[in-house]
Design an enzyme around this catalytic site. Structure first.
Site, PDB file in Angstrom:
ATOM      1  N   HIS A 125       0.831  -1.204   0.000  1.00 17.00           N
ATOM      2  CA  HIS A 125       0.000   0.000   0.000  1.00 17.00           C
ATOM      3  C   HIS A 125       0.870   1.260   0.000  1.00 17.00           C
ATOM      4  CE1 HIS A 125      -3.825   2.139   1.190  1.00 17.00           C
ATOM      5  NE2 HIS A 125      -2.927   3.053   1.515  1.00 17.00           N
ATOM      6  N   GLU A 126       1.817   1.325   0.922  1.00 19.26           N
ATOM      7  CA  GLU A 126       2.656   2.516   1.022  1.00 19.26           C
ATOM      8  C   GLU A 126       3.646   2.606  -0.132  1.00 19.26           C
ATOM      9  OE1 GLU A 126       1.885   4.830   2.984  1.00 19.26           O
ATOM     10  OE2 GLU A 126       0.398   3.646   4.063  1.00 19.26           O
TER      11      GLU A 126
ATOM     12  N   HIS B  29       1.870   4.181  -3.097  1.00 21.32           N
ATOM     13  CA  HIS B  29       1.827   5.644  -2.987  1.00 21.32           C
ATOM     14  C   HIS B  29       3.165   6.245  -3.422  1.00 21.32           C
ATOM     15  CE1 HIS B  29      -2.062   5.985  -1.199  1.00 21.32           C
ATOM     16  NE2 HIS B  29      -1.737   5.453  -0.025  1.00 21.32           N
TER      17      HIS B  29
END
Length: 216
Positions: free
Chosen positions: A26-27, A30
Protein backbone atom coordinates in the site's frame (compact mmCIF):
# COMPACT_ATOMS: atom_id res chain seq x y z
CA UNK A 1 -5.89 -13.32 26.15
CA UNK A 2 -8.08 -13.94 23.10
CA UNK A 3 -10.81 -11.70 24.53
CA UNK A 4 -8.48 -8.69 24.12
CA UNK A 5 -7.83 -9.36 20.43
CA UNK A 6 -9.87 -8.44 17.37
CA UNK A 7 -9.15 -11.84 15.80
CA UNK A 8 -9.09 -15.42 17.12
CA UNK A 9 -5.66 -16.31 18.48
CA UNK A 10 -5.12 -19.02 15.86
CA UNK A 11 -5.56 -16.44 13.07
CA UNK A 12 -3.06 -13.92 14.43
CA UNK A 13 -0.07 -15.31 12.43
CA UNK A 14 -2.14 -15.14 9.22
CA UNK A 15 -3.28 -11.61 10.02
CA UNK A 16 0.27 -10.49 10.84
CA UNK A 17 1.68 -11.88 7.58
CA UNK A 18 -1.18 -10.36 5.60
CA UNK A 19 -0.68 -6.95 7.19
CA UNK A 20 3.04 -7.05 6.45
CA UNK A 21 2.27 -7.51 2.74
CA UNK A 22 -0.80 -5.26 2.69
CA UNK A 23 0.72 -2.27 4.45
CA UNK A 24 4.03 -2.56 2.61
CA UNK A 25 2.50 -2.72 -0.87
CA UNK A 26 0.00 0.00 0.00
CA UNK A 27 2.66 2.52 1.02
CA UNK A 28 5.05 1.45 -1.75
CA UNK A 29 2.27 2.09 -4.28
CA UNK A 30 1.83 5.64 -2.99
CA UNK A 31 5.59 6.23 -3.16
CA UNK A 32 5.98 4.69 -6.62
CA UNK A 33 3.19 6.70 -8.27
CA UNK A 34 4.37 9.92 -6.61
CA UNK A 35 7.89 9.21 -7.89
CA UNK A 36 6.57 8.62 -11.42
CA UNK A 37 4.87 12.02 -11.31
CA UNK A 38 8.09 13.76 -10.30
CA UNK A 39 7.98 13.78 -6.49
CA UNK A 40 11.25 12.41 -5.12
CA UNK A 41 10.32 12.98 -1.46
CA UNK A 42 9.45 9.38 -0.61
CA UNK A 43 12.38 8.02 -2.61
CA UNK A 44 14.83 10.34 -0.85
CA UNK A 45 13.50 9.14 2.51
CA UNK A 46 13.99 5.49 1.60
CA UNK A 47 10.27 4.75 1.20
CA UNK A 48 10.40 3.65 -2.45
CA UNK A 49 11.05 0.09 -1.32
CA UNK A 50 9.26 -3.18 -0.56
CA UNK A 51 11.14 -3.52 2.71
CA UNK A 52 8.39 -3.83 5.36
CA UNK A 53 10.61 -2.26 8.03
CA UNK A 54 10.46 1.04 6.14
CA UNK A 55 6.67 1.13 6.12
CA UNK A 56 5.26 -0.63 9.17
CA UNK A 57 4.28 1.35 12.22
CA UNK A 58 4.68 -0.93 15.28
CA UNK A 59 1.83 0.64 17.24
CA UNK A 60 -0.47 0.89 14.21
CA UNK A 61 0.13 -2.76 13.36
CA UNK A 62 -0.41 -3.89 16.95
CA UNK A 63 -3.62 -1.87 17.19
CA UNK A 64 -5.21 -3.63 14.23
CA UNK A 65 -4.69 -6.94 16.03
CA UNK A 66 -6.31 -5.56 19.17
CA UNK A 67 -8.93 -3.10 17.92
CA UNK A 68 -9.46 -4.25 14.34
CA UNK A 69 -8.04 -1.10 12.75
CA UNK A 70 -4.59 0.43 12.46
CA UNK A 71 -2.14 2.07 10.10
CA UNK A 72 1.29 2.02 8.50
CA UNK A 73 3.72 4.95 8.34
CA UNK A 74 2.23 7.41 5.82
CA UNK A 75 4.36 8.05 2.76
CA UNK A 76 5.36 11.74 2.48
CA UNK A 77 4.03 13.36 -0.69
CA UNK A 78 4.87 16.87 -1.87
CA UNK A 79 2.34 17.97 -4.49
CA UNK A 80 4.54 20.98 -5.33
CA UNK A 81 6.59 18.72 -7.62
CA UNK A 82 3.60 17.48 -9.63
CA UNK A 83 3.10 19.04 -13.07
CA UNK A 84 -0.62 18.25 -12.80
CA UNK A 85 -1.18 18.33 -9.02
CA UNK A 86 -4.84 17.32 -9.01
CA UNK A 87 -4.51 14.40 -11.41
CA UNK A 88 -1.30 13.21 -9.79
CA UNK A 89 -2.78 13.66 -6.32
CA UNK A 90 -5.81 11.51 -7.17
CA UNK A 91 -3.70 8.78 -8.75
CA UNK A 92 -1.25 8.73 -5.83
CA UNK A 93 -4.15 8.40 -3.39
CA UNK A 94 -5.92 5.73 -5.46
CA UNK A 95 -2.71 3.69 -5.78
CA UNK A 96 -2.74 2.61 -2.14
CA UNK A 97 -6.24 1.07 -1.97
CA UNK A 98 -5.83 -0.32 -5.48
CA UNK A 99 -2.70 -2.18 -4.36
CA UNK A 100 -4.79 -3.94 -1.70
CA UNK A 101 -7.39 -4.92 -4.30
CA UNK A 102 -4.60 -6.32 -6.47
CA UNK A 103 -3.29 -8.36 -3.53
CA UNK A 104 -6.79 -9.75 -2.94
CA UNK A 105 -6.94 -10.69 -6.63
CA UNK A 106 -3.57 -12.43 -6.33
CA UNK A 107 -5.00 -14.43 -3.42
CA UNK A 108 -7.91 -15.58 -5.61
CA UNK A 109 -5.50 -16.34 -8.48
CA UNK A 110 -3.45 -18.59 -6.21
CA UNK A 111 -6.55 -20.36 -4.88
CA UNK A 112 -8.20 -20.96 -8.25
CA UNK A 113 -4.88 -21.65 -9.98
CA UNK A 114 -4.12 -24.46 -7.53
CA UNK A 115 -7.68 -25.76 -7.94
CA UNK A 116 -7.38 -25.77 -11.72
CA UNK A 117 -4.19 -27.82 -11.64
CA UNK A 118 -5.57 -30.21 -9.05
CA UNK A 119 -3.19 -29.22 -6.29
CA UNK A 120 -4.53 -30.08 -2.86
CA UNK A 121 -3.86 -27.44 -0.24
CA UNK A 122 -3.94 -27.82 3.51
CA UNK A 123 -6.69 -26.40 5.69
CA UNK A 124 -4.14 -24.02 7.22
CA UNK A 125 -3.10 -22.59 3.86
CA UNK A 126 -6.74 -22.33 2.78
CA UNK A 127 -7.50 -20.42 5.96
CA UNK A 128 -4.53 -18.12 5.35
CA UNK A 129 -5.71 -17.35 1.81
CA UNK A 130 -9.17 -16.52 3.17
CA UNK A 131 -7.69 -14.10 5.71
CA UNK A 132 -5.34 -12.64 3.09
CA UNK A 133 -8.13 -12.01 0.59
CA UNK A 134 -10.70 -10.70 3.06
CA UNK A 135 -8.35 -8.39 4.95
CA UNK A 136 -7.03 -6.84 1.74
CA UNK A 137 -10.60 -6.21 0.55
CA UNK A 138 -11.36 -4.62 3.93
CA UNK A 139 -8.32 -2.34 3.57
CA UNK A 140 -9.34 -1.49 0.00
CA UNK A 141 -12.81 -0.38 1.08
CA UNK A 142 -11.74 1.18 4.38
CA UNK A 143 -9.11 3.42 2.79
CA UNK A 144 -11.61 4.70 0.23
CA UNK A 145 -13.91 6.11 2.92
CA UNK A 146 -14.05 9.92 2.42
CA UNK A 147 -12.84 10.72 5.93
CA UNK A 148 -9.50 12.23 6.91
CA UNK A 149 -6.81 10.97 7.04
CA UNK A 150 -7.83 8.16 4.66
CA UNK A 151 -7.04 8.04 0.94
CA UNK A 152 -10.69 8.49 0.05
CA UNK A 153 -10.68 11.92 1.67
CA UNK A 154 -7.58 12.94 -0.30
CA UNK A 155 -9.27 11.84 -3.51
CA UNK A 156 -12.35 13.95 -2.76
CA UNK A 157 -10.08 16.85 -1.76
CA UNK A 158 -8.21 16.76 -5.08
CA UNK A 159 -11.44 16.51 -7.09
CA UNK A 160 -13.25 19.30 -5.23
CA UNK A 161 -13.37 22.93 -6.49
CA UNK A 162 -10.92 25.33 -4.85
CA UNK A 163 -13.49 26.99 -2.59
CA UNK A 164 -14.64 23.58 -1.34
CA UNK A 165 -11.05 22.45 -0.78
CA UNK A 166 -10.42 25.54 1.34
CA UNK A 167 -13.39 24.64 3.55
CA UNK A 168 -12.25 21.02 3.78
CA UNK A 169 -8.79 22.11 4.90
CA UNK A 170 -10.32 24.45 7.45
CA UNK A 171 -12.40 21.70 9.07
CA UNK A 172 -10.05 18.75 8.48
CA UNK A 173 -9.00 18.55 12.13
CA UNK A 174 -12.63 18.01 13.11
CA UNK A 175 -12.98 15.39 10.39
CA UNK A 176 -10.16 13.39 11.94
CA UNK A 177 -11.94 13.57 15.31
CA UNK A 178 -15.18 12.39 13.70
CA UNK A 179 -13.28 9.54 12.04
CA UNK A 180 -11.85 8.38 15.36
CA UNK A 181 -15.27 8.56 17.03
CA UNK A 182 -16.86 6.52 14.24
CA UNK A 183 -14.11 3.88 14.35
CA UNK A 184 -13.51 3.56 18.10
CA UNK A 185 -17.02 3.97 19.55
CA UNK A 186 -20.10 1.75 19.06
CA UNK A 187 -21.30 4.26 16.46
CA UNK A 188 -19.41 2.22 13.88
CA UNK A 189 -22.28 -0.31 14.05
CA UNK A 190 -24.56 2.29 12.48
CA UNK A 191 -22.11 4.03 10.13
CA UNK A 192 -19.02 2.19 8.88
CA UNK A 193 -20.08 -1.38 9.66
CA UNK A 194 -23.25 -1.34 7.51
CA UNK A 195 -21.13 -0.14 4.60
CA UNK A 196 -18.68 -2.97 5.18
CA UNK A 197 -21.50 -5.52 5.49
CA UNK A 198 -22.78 -4.63 2.02
CA UNK A 199 -19.76 -3.49 0.01
CA UNK A 200 -17.11 -5.97 1.16
CA UNK A 201 -19.08 -9.12 0.21
CA UNK A 202 -20.05 -7.48 -3.10
CA UNK A 203 -16.43 -6.64 -3.99
CA UNK A 204 -15.35 -10.12 -2.92
CA UNK A 205 -18.00 -11.79 -5.09
CA UNK A 206 -17.22 -9.66 -8.14
CA UNK A 207 -13.49 -10.30 -7.81
CA UNK A 208 -13.98 -14.00 -7.11
CA UNK A 209 -16.29 -14.48 -10.10
CA UNK A 210 -13.92 -12.59 -12.38
CA UNK A 211 -10.85 -14.63 -11.38
CA UNK A 212 -12.88 -17.86 -11.38
CA UNK A 213 -13.96 -17.16 -14.95
CA UNK A 214 -10.34 -16.79 -16.02
CA UNK A 215 -9.24 -20.12 -14.59
CA UNK A 216 -12.21 -22.48 -14.70
Amino acid sequence: MEQFLAYPLRLIPYVAITLMFAFTFHEFAHAFVAYKFGDMTAKNQGRLTLNPLKHLDPFGTLLILIAGFGWARPVPVNRFFFKKPRLAGVLVSVAGPLSNLILAAIGFIIAYGLLKFGVTISDNFSEFLTVFINLNIVLFIFNLLPLPPLDGYRIVEDLAPNHVRAKMTQYEQYGILIFLILVITPLDRYTIQPIFDVVIPWVGNVLSNFIYGLFL
